[in-house]
Design a protein around this motif. Structure first.
Motif, PDB file in Angstrom:
ATOM      1  N   UNK A  80       0.504  -1.082  -0.391  1.00 27.61           N
ATOM      2  CA  UNK A  80       0.312  -0.204  -0.357  1.00 27.61           C
ATOM      3  C   UNK A  80       0.993   1.059  -0.278  1.00 27.61           C
ATOM      4  N   UNK A  81       0.373   2.009  -1.129  1.00 27.69           N
ATOM      5  CA  UNK A  81       1.831   2.961  -0.873  1.00 27.69           C
ATOM      6  C   UNK A  81       0.450   5.095  -0.166  1.00 27.69           C
ATOM      7  N   UNK A  82      -0.137   4.448   0.125  1.00 30.22           N
ATOM      8  CA  UNK A  82      -0.917   5.079   1.715  1.00 30.22           C
ATOM      9  C   UNK A  82      -0.189   5.385   2.473  1.00 30.22           C
ATOM     10  N   UNK A  83       0.220   6.033   3.167  1.00 32.22           N
ATOM     11  CA  UNK A  83       1.029   6.662   4.232  1.00 32.22           C
ATOM     12  C   UNK A  83       0.567   8.351   4.952  1.00 32.22           C
ATOM     13  N   UNK A  84       0.723   8.398   6.184  1.00 27.38           N
ATOM     14  CA  UNK A  84       0.218   9.265   7.078  1.00 27.38           C
ATOM     15  C   UNK A  84       1.693   9.596   7.539  1.00 27.38           C
ATOM     16  N   UNK A  85       1.821  10.712   8.024  1.00 32.64           N
ATOM     17  CA  UNK A  85       3.363  10.613   9.046  1.00 32.64           C
ATOM     18  C   UNK A  85       2.564  12.310   9.853  1.00 32.64           C
ATOM     19  N   UNK A  86       3.411  12.256  11.386  1.00 32.71           N
ATOM     20  CA  UNK A  86       2.853  12.791  12.149  1.00 32.71           C
ATOM     21  C   UNK A  86       4.356  13.055  12.961  1.00 32.71           C
ATOM     22  N   UNK A  87       4.628  14.807  12.900  1.00 35.74           N
ATOM     23  CA  UNK A  87       5.976  14.996  13.432  1.00 35.74           C
ATOM     24  C   UNK A  87       5.100  16.352  14.920  1.00 35.74           C
ATOM     25  N   UNK A  88       5.364  16.030  16.282  1.00 38.26           N
ATOM     26  CA  UNK A  88       4.578  16.700  16.964  1.00 38.26           C
ATOM     27  C   UNK A  88       6.061  17.369  18.496  1.00 38.26           C
ATOM     28  N   UNK A  89       6.022  18.296  18.508  1.00 35.51           N
ATOM     29  CA  UNK A  89       6.553  18.559  20.041  1.00 35.51           C
ATOM     30  C   UNK A  89       5.387  19.622  20.834  1.00 35.51           C
ATOM     31  N   UNK A  90       5.589  19.108  22.340  1.00 34.62           N
ATOM     32  CA  UNK A  90       5.030  19.714  23.489  1.00 34.62           C
ATOM     33  C   UNK A  90       5.850  19.706  24.571  1.00 34.62           C
ATOM     34  N   UNK A  91       5.244  21.329  25.481  1.00 39.72           N
ATOM     35  CA  UNK A  91       5.689  21.862  25.840  1.00 39.72           C
ATOM     36  C   UNK A  91       5.114  21.421  27.273  1.00 39.72           C
ATOM     37  N   UNK A  92       4.533  22.815  28.158  1.00 43.06           N
ATOM     38  CA  UNK A  92       4.286  22.353  29.904  1.00 43.06           C
ATOM     39  C   UNK A  92       3.101  21.947  29.676  1.00 43.06           C
ATOM     40  N   UNK A  93       2.202  21.122  31.024  1.00 49.13           N
ATOM     41  CA  UNK A  93       1.325  20.214  30.960  1.00 49.13           C
ATOM     42  C   UNK A  93       0.642  21.557  31.593  1.00 49.13           C
ATOM     43  N   UNK A 112      -0.339  13.529   4.331  1.00 49.83           N
ATOM     44  CA  UNK A 112      -0.914  12.878   3.973  1.00 49.83           C
ATOM     45  C   UNK A 112      -0.292  12.442   2.595  1.00 49.83           C
ATOM     46  N   UNK A 113       0.463  11.021   2.241  1.00 46.06           N
ATOM     47  CA  UNK A 113       0.720  11.023   0.877  1.00 46.06           C
ATOM     48  C   UNK A 113       1.050   9.941   0.404  1.00 46.06           C
ATOM     49  N   UNK A 114       1.333   9.743  -0.189  1.00 43.58           N
ATOM     50  CA  UNK A 114       2.349   7.947  -1.338  1.00 43.58           C
ATOM     51  C   UNK A 114       3.915   8.171  -0.921  1.00 43.58           C
TER      52      UNK A 114
END
Length: 191
Positions: A80-93, A112-114
């Motif tokens: 399957x070529x469909x892909x999803x990618x996530x990048x995140x960063x977090x600060x204070x609670x 979202x991409x191939x």
């Protein structure tokens, strides 16, 4: 009536909270500085997610990463070529005196991409050199480290994500919502 989240009515990259949505320039800059991506692939109905180092090449508008020559990412990508990618960063609670308002400062990008498995040796070297340069910009091939050999290329799968859409969002308040109907948080519990 609840919102219809079918992809034909609501695009995958549409934000639920438009006040947190960020523009393309913000999204590009976030991808350039992000450290770890989570790549979601799937085998039929079973999704898989893998953390990885990545490189966003803004000129080509593609994301590169690599994995082992054999394994789940490679097998899923061949199917399957469909892909999803996530990048995140977090600060204070962010504590609150309202249970529903406990939160965290966050920023993230979803892509979202191939997915394409790169086969051309020079394109693979380009992607891997870009990855190294992103995380170790002070190092150069042939100076601080041996350039990538043909044997090493045979041991890794190199991927390019052709970006079809993305969404960037950020929610970085100084504090969570509070209620005037309940005693305020004691000073020592505030961020």
């Amino acid at each position: 009536m609840p919102k219809d989240y079918g992809l034909e009515r609501t695009p995958a990259n549409q934000q639920r909270r438009p006040q947190n949505a960020r523009d393309d320039e913000w999204t590009r800059n976030f991808l350039l500085r992000g450290q770890v991506a989570y790549v979601a692939t799937h085998w039929d109905e079973q999704p898989f997610i893998n953390p990885t180092m990545y490189w966003y090449d803004a000129e080509q508008h593609r994301i590169f990463f690599h994995s082992n020559r054999k394994g789940r990412v490679r097998a899923n990508s061949e199917r399957h070529q469909q892909v999803c990618l996530a990048v995140s960063e977090f600060g204070k609670l962010l504590p609150s005196n309202i249970a529903l308002e406990f939160s965290i400062q966050y920023a993230s990008v979803i892509v979202y991409g191939r997915l394409q498995i790169l086969e051309d040796a020079e394109e693979r070297r380009y992607a891997l050199d870009g990855l190294i340069h992103k995380y170790f910009p002070q190092f150069s091939p042939g100076r601080e480290y041996r350039p990538i050999t043909d044997t090493e290329l045979l041991r890794t799968s190199v991927y390019a994500i052709a970006i079809e859409s993305w969404s960037g969002k950020e929610n970085w308040p100084d504090q969570a919502g509070q209620s005037d109907e309940w005693p305020p948080l004691p000073e020592h519990l505030r961020p």
